[in-house]
Design an enzyme around this catalytic site. Structure first.
Site, PDB file in Angstrom:
ATOM      1  CB  SER B 138     -14.834 -18.968   1.817  1.00 43.30           C
ATOM      2  OG  SER B 138     -13.784 -19.630   2.452  1.00 43.30           O
ATOM      3  CG  ASP B 292      -8.577 -19.948  -3.167  1.00 45.79           C
ATOM      4  OD1 ASP B 292      -8.004 -20.283  -2.105  1.00 45.79           O
ATOM      5  OD2 ASP B 292      -9.784 -19.692  -3.229  1.00 45.79           O
ATOM      6  CG  HIS B 321      -9.758 -18.022   0.102  1.00 50.03           C
ATOM      7  ND1 HIS B 321     -10.556 -18.902  -0.599  1.00 50.03           N
ATOM      8  CD2 HIS B 321     -10.456 -17.732   1.238  1.00 50.03           C
ATOM      9  CE1 HIS B 321     -11.670 -19.143   0.079  1.00 50.03           C
ATOM     10  NE2 HIS B 321     -11.639 -18.444   1.195  1.00 50.03           N
TER      11      HIS B 321
END
Lengths: 345, 345
Positions: B138, B292, B321
């Site tokens: 991320s 995601d 995610h």
């Protein structure tokens, strides 16, 4: 009175007086009314009526983009009834109901309330005993499901676009977010504001949520806003989504959204969704939009599997939930094809 | 001082003094510092260091779940550096910087600021000239991209999990929503609150947004929260997500999120993402999580296609995610496999 919810903006509406209307929540709405528009003429046999309730934030006029000579919903052939949902601003809503049921103290609504009011309009006012079809998108789909399960003998044909028999939990999380956004404006005052135009912050925040979930990652990735005449994604978000929601009444939106969140056809069957869907006798068409972040295709697969005469019609489009706006010609062709197939089923 | 950002909660941190640190935004952060944790021992050749920056809302400690004897990130083999990002609460952040750069007046940050600070830590403090690898999830992936493009000669191997070279526009819409939620609390006061514990409303609203986008429709549809010991989706949302975010500082979260939103590797190449990615010389592994909603697999396909030694490693998981949290054994196995392959590449 909010100037947005007027015939000047949305065209001439008719009204049917429901009197004191008992809501599923246990309240009775005094002097309730259902607004509606119609296209075409009810034939002598009274068997050519098509009911087409609208989606969240829409009005009866929103569904008129699907009606036209030569289109499947041809007013020279069908009598098309476009009922306004409770909370929609034309039928009884927080914005148009007198105290002590006004604004922040408007009673809780259910999808079934709309369908029962529509049933009264259809049967009492028009004297119709069987509809030719019921169809709807999103909250309109929820109402279509409610019709097909509650009054199966009246619904020989149905079509849902991007809506489920029970609202997916992920979708409910969105509604919670949406509620936070609308109620976080300091001007909201528990719904007891005097002019919805003062709720700029609420409506701006709310538009951001729909910018996120109403369209799709693909819509932004492929810059599909260009096809709508915008020059940047920000331009689209401001011009299209903020512009669309800006004139609306937050209490009305909240009243609708709480119905959307609670939508559950299995209220008829003690929580058994499959059993509820099994009651549908209609030739029933289940259309979804790929990339839909509200009502994903997978949930339509599950619904359709339980409907005896269910016909699954997935529609491929990068537009997400707002595929139904038919901003692309391909989307209109796909939607019209499902409507045509359903009307002739 | 927020008690959450302390060694008592996150374990012992070290600090490297950066002095007056020039930010990409044109401000100089006085007496800036980068916090970090390490595992393992830097060997004599100084060629066994692995840098593993953390994600949004995390700390250096968040990455420790991937480290262990017998795991790919084995501290008996590698010297693993876990840098804290600016705004993360340990490195210079709104919550720990004195006036006039404190709280609501902390200067704007960029992903590159983190990477330049980490580069100084790695070269000046540790005397390392080449890292064995850089990896991240991320926002950690965004920093990994920045490392691989800015200092390609120092990064022979890299792996990104659920992050892109340029933040997708749809993802940016989420950050805008997230910003509305954190700043809408009347206690926010443009960031000049005295105690982040007063920002309950902001943190509660913010948690709703992550309940929506951090997981997936499939996660809720299949009730995967049950595997985490919760008895309902509301129980999960309250116990897991509200609980996770509740002790954090909204200014810190906003400082991180603005970097996330602006993440764009093409700042190096005048807006040409393909050209920027083409500068990566590392054996570079691009992992995504299906479902995601922040960084969809499709955007990873596009990134990987432009990386000369790019290796696409999509991971199938219904966790969205937060697949990287490795709440499922299969997810941990899949993540570890990519890390192992990358470390040996």
């Amino acid at each position: 009175m909010n100037a947005y919810y007027t015939d000047e903006v949305h065209g001439k509406h008719e009204y049917y007086d429901l009197g004191g209307f008992p809501l599923r929540s246990g309240y009775t709405l005094p002097e309730a009314g259902i607004a509606y528009k119609t296209h075409g003429t009810l034939n002598a046999a009274k068997d050519n009526a098509v009911l087409f309730p609208h989606m969240y934030s829409g009005t009866s006029a929103s569904m008129e983009i699907f009606i036209g000579e030569g289109r499947p919903l041809d007013p020279s052939k069908y009598f098309i009834i476009l009922p306004g949902q409770f909370g929609g601003g034309f039928s009884s809503s927080p914005s148009n109901t007198p105290a002590p049921y006004d604004r922040g103290q408007f009673p809780p609504l259910a999808i079934a309330d709309d369908v029962i009011a529509q049933h009264r309009l259809v049967t009492e006012h028009f004297g119709i005993s069987t509809l030719h079809a019921v169809l709807g998108w999103s909250m309109g789909a929820q109402q279509t499901y409610e019709w097909a399960v509650r009054f199966p003998e009246m619904v020989p044909r149905g079509a849902v676009f991007a809506g489920n028999g029970r609202t997916p939990v992920h979708n409910q999380v969105f509604i919670d977010l949406h509620t936070e956004l609308l109620t976080s404006d300091p001007e909201f005052k528990d719904g007891f504001y005097s002019d919805s135009a003062d709720l700029r912050l609420a409506l701006k925040r709310h538009a951001v949520a729909f910018s996120l979930m109403g369209f799709s990652a693909a819509f932004y990735r492929d810059e599909l806003w260009r096809s709508l005449g915008f020059v940047s994604s920000n331009d689209f978000r401001q011009g299209f989504l903020r512009g669309y929601f800006a004139p609306m009444d937050p209490n009305n939106l909240l009243a609708q959204a709480s119905k959307w969140r609670a939508g559950d056809i299995s209220d008829h069957t003690g929580g058994d969704v499959a059993a509820a869907l099994g009651r549908i006798t209609a030739q029933f068409f289940v259309a979804s939009f790929s990339e839909d972040l509200f009502f994903p295709p997978e949930d339509h697969d599950a619904d359709c599997a339980h409907i005896p005469n269910g016909h699954r019609r997935p529609i491929e489009t990068p537009m997400g939930h707002f595929g139904m706006f038919c901003l692309r010609e391909e989307d209109q062709a796909a939607v019209d094809a499902v409507i045509a197939e359903m009307l002739d089923a």
